[in-house]
Scaffold this motif. Structure first.
Motif: not given
Lengths: 296, 188
Positions: A12, A15-16, A19, B118, B122, B134-135, B138
Motif C-alpha cells: 500500500d 502504491y501511495a 500516486c 487501508v 488490504n 492509496c490515492k 497520497a
C-alpha cells in the motif's frame, strides 16, 4: 487528521508513493533518512537534476515547472512549483548536502547538465565547482562573454564528461583557441551555428581532448590533407585524441582532403594505415568530416 | 448481537430481502452472507457484492455454505472496527457487479478513518477500493512541505528513529539474555 504512513503495509505504501507527484516525493524524502531510503527504493523514477548558474545562485531543475533555488543562508531551499515560491528548511544542510540529496534520490552520481549563463560572475565558478561533484554536460550558453566562457572551461571542464560551448570565445584578439584545445578534456564541443568558426592545421595538431566536435568549422581542404599526411608520417603524436568531427561551414571536397594519400575503403570509410600499425578511419562527406583514431 | 442490512442495524441477522430491481429479472435468487467486525454488529451482504473481496470470495468458494449455515456462521473480522467494516460493506454494495471507475465520487472520504480503512481493505483484498484509498493517502500531502508531511503522516525524525532502534536493540538483548538464563536453568 494524521495517519501513521510508515506503518502501512508495504504494498500500500508503495502504491501511495506511485500516486504522488515528484515534488511531493522529494518533500517526503527530506523528512528523515528512513523516508529518503523509502523514496530511493520505490519504483518511482526521479529525473536526474540539471543545474543552472545565474548570478550568484544555483538553480536545480527537475522539470520546467519544478525548480529549486539553492540559498546559502539558514540551510534552506526555495522551491518553484508553478504556484508561487515555497521555502523548505533542513537544519545542517549546506548547498553540497542539497545537491547530494537530489543526486541520491534520483539514483545517479552526476548532474545531467550544468548550465552557465551570461550573468554568472567568474569568481562564483569556484563555489560552483566546490558544490557540484560531477556533471555529464557543462553547457556554456551562447550569450556568455569570452572571458566567462574560457574561465568556465578552465575551472569546471575537469568535472564534466562533455564540455559544450555555444558561443565563439575566439572571435577577438584577446584569446586563442589553443587555450581550450590543449586542455585534457574528455569531450569538447564547439556548438556555434550562426557564425563560421575558423580553424587552422596548427589548431588541429594541438588537440588534447579525447573527442572534439566543431560545428560551422571553416578549414581549408589543404589543411585537412596536410594533417592526414603528417599523421601518416608519424611526425606528430596525439596522446589522447580518439575522434575529431567537423561540420564545415561550406561544403568540403573529399578528393582535395584525400589527395596523394593511400587508403583502403572499409565500410564506406577510408582506412589509413601507418608503418607502426596505427590506423585512422576517415569519413569525408560534403557536410561532415570524421577522423577516428585507433590503436591495434 | 445486532446486524445491519445494507447499512441498517437490527437485533438479529435479518431475513434476505429481494430487491425489486427489475420486473423481468431472472429467477435465480441471490445468496447472502454475513460478516461482523470488532463490534460484533452483523452485516448482511450479497454474494455479488462480496465478489470485490478476494479474501471473502475465496472463503465462500471453499466453504460451500447454504443460506442457513451462512446466517448461523457470520464471517468474523475481529481486527476490523465496526464502522470501518460498515464503510467497506457499503462500498461493496454500491459497486456490486460493476467495475470501479478511476475517480469514484461515491467512495468513502473520511480521512480520519483512512488509515484503518487501508488496513481493512488490504486485509480483505479489495483491490479497487485499496487503489482508491492509496490515492487518497497520497492526496493528503499534495503540495505540502517536508515539515507538513512529517506532521500529517506522523513521520518520526532521525533522532526519534535512532532512539527507537536503540530501544529495540536493548529489548532484544534483554530477551536474548532471558532466554539464555532460562535455558541454563532447564539444563540444571
Amino acid at each position: 487528521m494524521p495517519i501513521r504512513f510508515l506503518s502501512l503495509p508495504v504494498a500500500d505504501l508503495q502504491y501511495a508513493l506511485e500516486c504522488m507527484d515528484i515534488g511531493d516525493l522529494i518533500a517526503l524524502s527530506l523528512c528523515s533518512k528512513r523516508t529518503k531510503n523509502l523514496v530511493k527504493s520505490s519504483n518511482r523514477n526521479i529525473e536526474p537534476i540539471s543545474a543552472e548558474v545565474y548570478k550568484n545562485t544555483i538553480h536545480l531543475i527537475i522539470k520546467p515547472n519544478l525548480q529549486f533555488l539553492l540559498r546559502d543562508d539558514y540551510f534552506s531551499i526555495a522551491l518553484y512549483r508553478g504556484d508561487g515560491i515555497e521555502i523548505w528548511r533542513k537544519p545542517g544542510f549546506t548547498q553540497c548536502h542539497w545537491i547530494a540529496h537530489f543526486l541520491s534520490i534520483s539514483r545517479t552520481s552526476m548532474i545531467q547538465k550544468l548550465i552557465i549563463s551570461n550573468a554568472s560572475p567568474i569568481p562564483y565558478l569556484d563555489i560552483v565547482k566546490k558544490t557540484n561533484p560531477r556533471c555529464f554536460t557543462l553547457d556554456i550558453s551562447d550569450n556568455c562573454s569570452s572571458e566567462l566562457t574560457i574561465a568556465a572551461v578552465l575551472k569546471l571542464g575537469s568535472i564534466a564528461r562533455l564540455v559544450k560551448i555555444d558561443n565563439d570565445p575566439f572571435n577577438n584578439k584577446r584569446h586563442h583557441i589553443s587555450e581550450l584545445l590543449t586542455l585534457n578534456l574528455h569531450y569538447l564541443c564547439f556548438n556555434i551555428m550562426q557564425n563560421p568558426f575558423k580553424l587552422e592545421l596548427s589548431d588541429l595538431l594541438m588537440v588534447n581532448s579525447e573527442h572534439l566536435t566543431i560545428e560551422s568549422a571553416v578549414i581549408p581542404e589543404k589543411d585537412l590533407n596536410r594533417f592526414l599526411k603528417l599523421w601518416m608520417k608519424g611526425n606528430h603524436s596525439f596522446y589522447r585524441l580518439k575522434y575529431i568531427e567537423l561540420f564545415p561551414w561550406e561544403q568540403i571536397k573529399h578528393e582535395d582532403v584525400l589527395k596523394e594519400i593511400e587508403y583502403q575503403v572499409v565500410d564506406h570509410k577510408r582506412r589509413l594505415s601507418r608503418a607502426d600499425g596505427k590506423e585512422l578511419l576517415v569519413t569525408v562527406e560534403p557536410d561532415f568530416v570524421v577522423f577516428e583514431f585507433s590503436i591495434p | 448481537m445486532s446486524s445491519t442490512e445494507q447499512g441498517t442495524s437490527s437485533a438479529a441477522p435479518a431475513e434476505p430481502t429481494t430487491a425489486p430491481e427489475s420486473a423481468a429479472a431472472p429467477e435465480v435468487p441471490e445468496s447472502f452472507y454475513y460478516v461482523h467486525g470488532k463490534d460484533k454488529v452483523v452485516h448482511k451482504v450479497s454474494a455479488g457484492a462480496l465478489q470485490h473481496s478476494a479474501l471473502i470470495h475465496g472463503m465462500i468458494s471453499n466453504l460451500g455454505y447454504t443460506e442457513e449455515q451462512a446466517k448461523a456462521n457470520p464471517f468474523p473480522f475481529e481486527n476490523i472496527d465496526g464502522d470501518i467494516l460498515q464503510m467497506v460493506v457499503d462500498w461493496c454494495n454500491q459497486h456490486k457487479g460493476k467495475p470501479t471507475p478511476p475517480e469514484d465520487t461515491n467512495l468513502p472520504k473520511q480521512k480520519e478513518k483512512l488509515f484503518d480503512l487501508v488496513l481493512a481493505v488490504n486485509y480483505l483484498e479489495i483491490k479497487e477500493l485499496l487503489t482508491y484509498c492509496c490515492k487518497q493517502v497520497a492526496m493528503m500531502v499534495k503540495g505540502k512541505s517536508p515539515e507538513e508531511i512529517r506532521e500529517i503522516w506522523m513521520i518520526p525524525t532521525d533522532a526519534e528513529d535512532e532512539a527507537a532502534e536503540k530501544e529495540a536493540k536493548k529489548r532484544a538483548g534483554k530477551e536474548a539474555a532471558g532466554e539464555t538464563a532460562a535455558a541454563a536453568g532447564d539444563a540444571k
